[in-house]
Design a protein around this motif. Structure first.
Motif, PDB file in Angstrom:
ATOM      1  N   ALA A 282       0.718  -1.260   0.032  1.00 39.70           N
ATOM      2  CA  ALA A 282      -0.159  -0.040  -0.054  1.00 39.70           C
ATOM      3  C   ALA A 282       0.836   1.248   0.147  1.00 39.70           C
ATOM      4  O   ALA A 282       0.328   2.349  -0.232  1.00 39.70           O
ATOM      5  CB  ALA A 282      -1.009  -0.029   1.207  1.00 39.70           C
ATOM      6  N   TYR A 283       1.916   1.004   0.180  1.00 43.83           N
ATOM      7  CA  TYR A 283       2.878   2.227   0.374  1.00 43.83           C
ATOM      8  C   TYR A 283       3.648   2.749  -1.112  1.00 43.83           C
ATOM      9  O   TYR A 283       4.380   1.665  -1.328  1.00 43.83           O
ATOM     10  CB  TYR A 283       3.858   2.344   1.627  1.00 43.83           C
ATOM     11  CG  TYR A 283       3.089   2.588   2.799  1.00 43.83           C
ATOM     12  CD1 TYR A 283       2.634   3.948   3.261  1.00 43.83           C
ATOM     13  CD2 TYR A 283       2.726   1.368   3.769  1.00 43.83           C
ATOM     14  CE1 TYR A 283       1.873   4.100   4.248  1.00 43.83           C
ATOM     15  CE2 TYR A 283       1.932   1.668   4.762  1.00 43.83           C
ATOM     16  CZ  TYR A 283       1.426   3.084   5.049  1.00 43.83           C
ATOM     17  OH  TYR A 283       0.961   3.348   6.145  1.00 43.83           O
ATOM     18  N   TYR A 284       3.576   3.719  -1.262  1.00 39.46           N
ATOM     19  CA  TYR A 284       4.325   3.951  -2.570  1.00 39.46           C
ATOM     20  C   TYR A 284       5.652   3.962  -2.626  1.00 39.46           C
ATOM     21  O   TYR A 284       6.461   4.486  -1.701  1.00 39.46           O
ATOM     22  CB  TYR A 284       3.816   5.402  -3.173  1.00 39.46           C
ATOM     23  CG  TYR A 284       4.438   5.629  -4.431  1.00 39.46           C
ATOM     24  CD1 TYR A 284       3.621   5.332  -5.719  1.00 39.46           C
ATOM     25  CD2 TYR A 284       5.437   6.404  -4.595  1.00 39.46           C
ATOM     26  CE1 TYR A 284       4.537   5.487  -6.820  1.00 39.46           C
ATOM     27  CE2 TYR A 284       6.043   6.568  -5.950  1.00 39.46           C
ATOM     28  CZ  TYR A 284       5.281   6.187  -7.235  1.00 39.46           C
ATOM     29  OH  TYR A 284       6.089   6.263  -8.185  1.00 39.46           O
TER      30      TYR A 284
ATOM     31  N   ILE B 152      -6.794  -2.719   0.386  1.00 39.11           N
ATOM     32  CA  ILE B 152      -6.421  -1.284  -0.412  1.00 39.11           C
ATOM     33  C   ILE B 152      -6.059  -2.044  -1.986  1.00 39.11           C
ATOM     34  O   ILE B 152      -5.304  -2.689  -2.009  1.00 39.11           O
ATOM     35  CB  ILE B 152      -5.292  -0.994   0.357  1.00 39.11           C
ATOM     36  CG1 ILE B 152      -5.521  -0.428   1.733  1.00 39.11           C
ATOM     37  CG2 ILE B 152      -4.581   0.486  -0.641  1.00 39.11           C
ATOM     38  CD1 ILE B 152      -4.492  -0.013   2.543  1.00 39.11           C
ATOM     39  N   PRO B 153      -6.682  -1.123  -2.898  1.00 33.96           N
ATOM     40  CA  PRO B 153      -6.357  -1.562  -4.050  1.00 33.96           C
ATOM     41  C   PRO B 153      -5.141  -0.866  -4.617  1.00 33.96           C
ATOM     42  O   PRO B 153      -4.895   0.195  -4.043  1.00 33.96           O
ATOM     43  CB  PRO B 153      -7.599  -0.847  -5.067  1.00 33.96           C
ATOM     44  CG  PRO B 153      -8.011   0.337  -4.110  1.00 33.96           C
ATOM     45  CD  PRO B 153      -7.741  -0.157  -2.801  1.00 33.96           C
ATOM     46  N   PRO B 154      -4.506  -1.302  -5.581  1.00 37.88           N
ATOM     47  CA  PRO B 154      -3.029  -0.789  -6.028  1.00 37.88           C
ATOM     48  C   PRO B 154      -3.317   0.683  -6.543  1.00 37.88           C
ATOM     49  O   PRO B 154      -2.469   1.230  -6.394  1.00 37.88           O
ATOM     50  CB  PRO B 154      -2.853  -1.634  -7.321  1.00 37.88           C
ATOM     51  CG  PRO B 154      -3.499  -2.987  -7.047  1.00 37.88           C
ATOM     52  CD  PRO B 154      -4.740  -2.749  -6.307  1.00 37.88           C
ATOM     53  N   SER B 155      -4.433   0.910  -6.646  1.00 36.23           N
ATOM     54  CA  SER B 155      -4.755   2.523  -7.499  1.00 36.23           C
ATOM     55  C   SER B 155      -4.444   3.460  -6.380  1.00 36.23           C
ATOM     56  O   SER B 155      -4.207   4.515  -6.392  1.00 36.23           O
ATOM     57  CB  SER B 155      -5.991   2.457  -8.185  1.00 36.23           C
ATOM     58  OG  SER B 155      -6.971   2.081  -7.290  1.00 36.23           O
TER      59      SER B 155
ATOM     60  N   ASN C 144      -7.372   7.599   0.392  1.00 35.64           N
ATOM     61  CA  ASN C 144      -8.095   6.503  -0.386  1.00 35.64           C
ATOM     62  C   ASN C 144      -7.836   5.032   0.294  1.00 35.64           C
ATOM     63  O   ASN C 144      -8.819   4.039   0.380  1.00 35.64           O
ATOM     64  CB  ASN C 144      -7.477   6.290  -1.890  1.00 35.64           C
ATOM     65  CG  ASN C 144      -8.052   7.235  -2.663  1.00 35.64           C
ATOM     66  OD1 ASN C 144      -9.233   7.722  -2.385  1.00 35.64           O
ATOM     67  ND2 ASN C 144      -7.509   7.797  -3.722  1.00 35.64           N
ATOM     68  N   MET C 145      -6.586   4.938   0.904  1.00 35.81           N
ATOM     69  CA  MET C 145      -6.302   3.804   1.965  1.00 35.81           C
ATOM     70  C   MET C 145      -7.408   3.725   2.832  1.00 35.81           C
ATOM     71  O   MET C 145      -7.790   2.760   3.312  1.00 35.81           O
ATOM     72  CB  MET C 145      -4.975   3.746   2.117  1.00 35.81           C
ATOM     73  CG  MET C 145      -3.857   3.910   1.203  1.00 35.81           C
ATOM     74  SD  MET C 145      -2.274   4.496   1.554  1.00 35.81           S
ATOM     75  CE  MET C 145      -1.540   3.013   2.654  1.00 35.81           C
ATOM     76  N   THR C 146      -7.649   4.949   3.467  1.00 36.67           N
ATOM     77  CA  THR C 146      -8.688   4.893   4.778  1.00 36.67           C
ATOM     78  C   THR C 146      -9.972   4.535   4.106  1.00 36.67           C
ATOM     79  O   THR C 146     -10.618   3.697   4.659  1.00 36.67           O
ATOM     80  CB  THR C 146      -8.522   6.271   5.111  1.00 36.67           C
ATOM     81  OG1 THR C 146      -7.138   6.688   5.657  1.00 36.67           O
ATOM     82  CG2 THR C 146      -9.636   6.624   6.359  1.00 36.67           C
ATOM     83  N   GLU C 147     -10.328   5.056   2.986  1.00 35.05           N
ATOM     84  CA  GLU C 147     -11.726   4.837   2.362  1.00 35.05           C
ATOM     85  C   GLU C 147     -11.596   3.363   2.228  1.00 35.05           C
ATOM     86  O   GLU C 147     -12.954   2.771   2.485  1.00 35.05           O
ATOM     87  CB  GLU C 147     -11.676   5.486   1.395  1.00 35.05           C
ATOM     88  CG  GLU C 147     -13.346   5.775   0.779  1.00 35.05           C
ATOM     89  CD  GLU C 147     -14.207   6.027   1.630  1.00 35.05           C
ATOM     90  OE1 GLU C 147     -15.234   5.564   1.836  1.00 35.05           O
ATOM     91  OE2 GLU C 147     -14.029   7.148   2.496  1.00 35.05           O
ATOM     92  N   ALA C 148     -10.551   2.778   1.425  1.00 32.90           N
ATOM     93  CA  ALA C 148     -10.685   1.273   1.369  1.00 32.90           C
ATOM     94  C   ALA C 148     -10.967   0.323   2.721  1.00 32.90           C
ATOM     95  O   ALA C 148     -11.943  -0.291   2.745  1.00 32.90           O
ATOM     96  CB  ALA C 148      -9.459   0.670   0.833  1.00 32.90           C
ATOM     97  N   TRP C 149     -10.412   0.917   3.620  1.00 38.88           N
ATOM     98  CA  TRP C 149     -10.336   0.143   4.891  1.00 38.88           C
ATOM     99  C   TRP C 149     -11.926   0.296   5.637  1.00 38.88           C
ATOM    100  O   TRP C 149     -12.562  -0.561   6.062  1.00 38.88           O
ATOM    101  CB  TRP C 149      -9.581   0.444   6.020  1.00 38.88           C
ATOM    102  CG  TRP C 149      -8.192  -0.368   6.049  1.00 38.88           C
ATOM    103  CD1 TRP C 149      -6.910  -0.448   5.361  1.00 38.88           C
ATOM    104  CD2 TRP C 149      -8.244  -1.742   6.286  1.00 38.88           C
ATOM    105  NE1 TRP C 149      -6.304  -1.214   5.378  1.00 38.88           N
ATOM    106  CE2 TRP C 149      -6.868  -2.502   5.899  1.00 38.88           C
ATOM    107  CE3 TRP C 149      -9.024  -2.511   6.848  1.00 38.88           C
ATOM    108  CZ2 TRP C 149      -6.811  -3.680   6.041  1.00 38.88           C
ATOM    109  CZ3 TRP C 149      -8.767  -3.816   7.045  1.00 38.88           C
ATOM    110  CH2 TRP C 149      -7.689  -4.771   6.676  1.00 38.88           C
ATOM    111  N   LEU C 150     -12.236   1.676   5.546  1.00 42.74           N
ATOM    112  CA  LEU C 150     -13.665   1.880   6.020  1.00 42.74           C
ATOM    113  C   LEU C 150     -15.084   1.283   5.332  1.00 42.74           C
ATOM    114  O   LEU C 150     -15.716   0.737   6.036  1.00 42.74           O
ATOM    115  CB  LEU C 150     -14.010   3.273   5.963  1.00 42.74           C
ATOM    116  CG  LEU C 150     -13.194   4.297   6.806  1.00 42.74           C
ATOM    117  CD1 LEU C 150     -13.576   5.573   6.989  1.00 42.74           C
ATOM    118  CD2 LEU C 150     -13.054   3.878   8.535  1.00 42.74           C
TER     119      LEU C 150
END
Lengths: 150, 130
Positions: A48-50, B106-109, B116-122
């Motif tokens: 997840a980290y870039y 978390i999608p690669p995008s 967006n990482m937060t949104e994916a987990w929520l």
């Protein structure tokens, strides 16, 4: 001055600095030095980290140099202002990279301090127990770089 | 659809006011709230971690901070608390959530994009009633 800065950065007040953004969890110093204010860059194994694609994810000076080389930078000997170039300085503590700073047009530097604010500063102002010392410099021919948070 | 409602345990019975728009025969899952003792300890650890990592860029150093490791050690009871914390103030709880749940929504995008990482987990939490 934000609480705790004086203990973390003993030279910051005497060297001079200015806060230039509110705190943010959205991006970190590596992203900011690379020209991004929307991602957290770190070579953590968690996908997840870039981190620039195809580069080894490890916390070594060599890995960080490779990341900036992938963006068109090349190692250089000093952080002196050079006409036609932008520069990045990488700090390291006990051999591990901790912070990247980007040089501004006036020769000063801008850094994002973890999840806290961006500041303008001298390189010496951030040296100390948190980020260690500047361990490497890189430069690339000038092209547009962001000057404020998007 | 996920909706949170409060229920009360009376003796060995669960007392709950069912919303008017819930259809007859709808299936309901029940998730208990973490114990107050764990909630309190969680809050202490979050405060310690935020204070101890606020100047760090290193995800390695953030996720090996003693408070972060203790939060992971709280196990599944910490998951709704971590999701609440993400709702309140997005921060780097993704490694802890993956360590506890064994999943990574978390999608690669969304790579490196904390919002967006937060949104994916929520979204994952909503799908699991959390």
């Amino acid at each position: 001055m934000i609480a705790g800065f004086e203990d973390a950065f003993p030279a910051l007040r005497s060297e001079g600095f200015e806060e230039t953004s509110p705190p943010s969890q959205k991006y970190n110093c590596i992203a900011w030095a690379a020209g991004s204010a929307s991602q957290w860059w770190w070579p953590y194994q968690h996908p997840a980290y870039y981190w620039p694609e195809g580069l080894t994810r490890e916390v070594t000076l060599d890995a960080f140099l490779r990341a900036f080389v992938s963006l068109g930078f090349e190692p250089c000997p000093t952080g002196e202002l050079e006409a036609g170039f932008e520069k990045v300085a990488i700090y390291a503590l006990r051999g591990k990279p901790t912070l990247a700073a980007r040089q501004l047009a006036d020769g000063g530097w801008t850094s994002k301090l973890g999840k806290e604010v961006d500041i303008t500063h001298t390189l010496g102002g951030l040296e100390g127990p948190v980020y260690g010392q500047v361990a490497a410099y890189l430069r690339r021919p000038l092209r547009g770089a962001p000057t404020q948070v998007a | 659809m996920t909706t949170m409602i409060k229920a009360t345990i009376k003796g060995r019975r669960l007392e709950v006011d069912v919303p008017d728009d819930w259809p007859e025969g709808a299936e309901v899952e029940i998730h208990s709230a973490p114990e107050p003792r764990i909630q309190q300890r969680f809050r202490e650890l979050v405060a310690q971690w935020k204070q101890g990592t606020r100047l760090l860029s290193s995800i390695h150093d953030m996720v090996t901070h003693p408070a972060y490791l203790e939060i992971i050690g709280l196990g599944k009871e910490a998951v709704p608390l971590l999701l609440d914390e993400l709702r309140r103030e997005p921060d780097h709880w993704f490694v802890a959530l993956q360590a506890i749940t064994g999943t990574n929504p978390i999608p690669p995008s969304a790579c490196g994009d904390v919002e967006n990482m937060t949104e994916a987990w929520l979204s994952w939490g909503e799908q699991h009633g959390l």
